[in-house]
Design an enzyme around this catalytic site. Structure first.
Site, mmCIF file in Angstrom:
data_model
loop_
_atom_site.group_PDB
_atom_site.id
_atom_site.type_symbol
_atom_site.label_atom_id
_atom_site.label_comp_id
_atom_site.label_asym_id
_atom_site.label_seq_id
_atom_site.Cartn_x
_atom_site.Cartn_y
_atom_site.Cartn_z
ATOM 1 N NE ARG A 101 35.355 39.184 34.677
ATOM 2 C CZ ARG A 101 35.430 39.946 35.782
ATOM 3 N NH1 ARG A 101 34.793 41.099 35.856
ATOM 4 N NH2 ARG A 101 36.139 39.544 36.813
ATOM 5 C CG HIS A 160 30.344 40.325 38.133
ATOM 6 N ND1 HIS A 160 31.050 41.369 37.573
ATOM 7 C CD2 HIS A 160 30.336 40.544 39.465
ATOM 8 C CE1 HIS A 160 31.459 42.178 38.542
ATOM 9 N NE2 HIS A 160 31.042 41.708 39.699
#
Lengths: 227, 227
Positions: B37, B40
């Site tokens: 994440r 990301h």
């Protein structure tokens, strides 16, 4: 060993270190404060190469801010990070319409994205705006379509969404936005090409970017005016 | 060419691309959702190497969130980025005291930083908290001192300030926090060493980090609980 530096001097020292670490890297003097502030925000020197400025983008952004333009962002994080005190003193305000209930309802009704509707809403603000897109490539694509159809003419496009799907492509649209039709080679650009435009932009080429980068670019401009 | 992917599928596809690009890189399965994440959020694969997790830090963070802990951050940007809807459903809320008028007044009166006072205020919340520090190394150093003097015992320390002055050093304090005094070699750690602690942490080693990274780590935990 913790350096007992006065907190007020930390930013100054940080920028000196960034300049040292950039070494012989040549930055356009007009763009250097923006590039350095993005590196200050991310500690990522890739931005010394990634950031692309259209001609006089910084001067045009500064002129718009001095004239009291607003800033439109695509995230609450970017909105939180932009220096709203300085912006207000200049006569501007920050908008983020992405989580507005009317935007959600309209998007659902028309079967389109909230990003698109929020950019439509921004295009209707009726005063000059800088668009700072740090997250959603869909917002940047919507903005491009609104520009090409003559529905908005941003004072400056800060195109720095981050990610892995449609991000690079959305930035290429902006990078090619002001080209003559004959210069365009990418299909997605040809499909979408409309009126010739002359909109200033600052774009982070590639996958990198983010709400923090969008806010840092806005603040780099604001601090040049009032610090 | 713009990919006409359903917006709801963009995140899924993004994580698939991140996994592909990580290739043979081995991530601890417990930590992988957090690492991915952060990548990301930043498109920066350095975080696959930079992020350091104390033993079972993720499991302990998840347990604290499930039990309704609060989150304390050092910036309004991180506060804006954390998923407050999910956190509220679990019984928690996000605090950022950095711009509170009482914090500013107290800091001025005592001649210390707002970061220090805001961490003192957070230490007095009186319920378990995750501390997510994405900007100010001074906040992380203050938190370390409060932990060592027994004034707070965070459920998890997310130590990801970004920058060039005292940032690496502040993170080293947290990385060495739970060591025996005999293991400590850095002067700044010895100077500050107090009671032996056992506080879980997630730290981005080096200069990189940011409010976006702090928020991404919090959200990676929250999404494991309720998505």
């Amino acid at each position: 060993m913790i350096d007992n530096i006065n907190p007020a001097d930390i930013e100054k020292r940080s920028f000196e270190i960034i300049s040292e670490l950039l070494g012989a890297k040549e930055l356009d003097p007009q763009n250097a404060p923006v590039v350095k502030r993005v590196i200050h925000t991310t500690a990522d020197f890739d931005y010394a190469d990634n950031l692309v400025f259209s001609e006089d983008a910084v001067a045009k952004g500064l002129a718009a801010l001095r004239a009291g333009c607003d800033i439109v962002t695509d995230t609450q994080m970017a909105k939180a990070g932009i220096n709203k005190t300085i912006l207000a003193r200049l006569g501007g305000t920050v908008h983020c319409f992405m989580s507005d209930p009317d935007v959600a309802a309209e998007a659902k009704k028309r079967g389109i994205t909230r990003a698109f509707v929020s950019m439509e809403k921004a295009a209707a603000i009726g005063k000059p705006c800088i668009f700072a897109i740090g997250n959603a490539p869909t917002a940047l694509i919507a903005l491009y379509d609104l520009i090409k159809s003559g529905k908005t003419a941003p004072a400056l496009v800060i195109g720095v969404p981050v990610g892995f799907v449609n991000v690079i492509e959305s930035k290429e649209l902006i990078l090619n936005m002001n080209s003559h039709a004959g210069d365009q080679t990418d299909d997605s650009v040809n499909e979408r090409s409309g009126a010739k435009t002359d909109i200033p932009y600052i774009v982070a080429k590639g996958r990198k970017g983010g709400s923090n980068v969008a806010a840092a670019i806005c603040n780099a401009l604001l601090y040049q005016i009032t610090r």
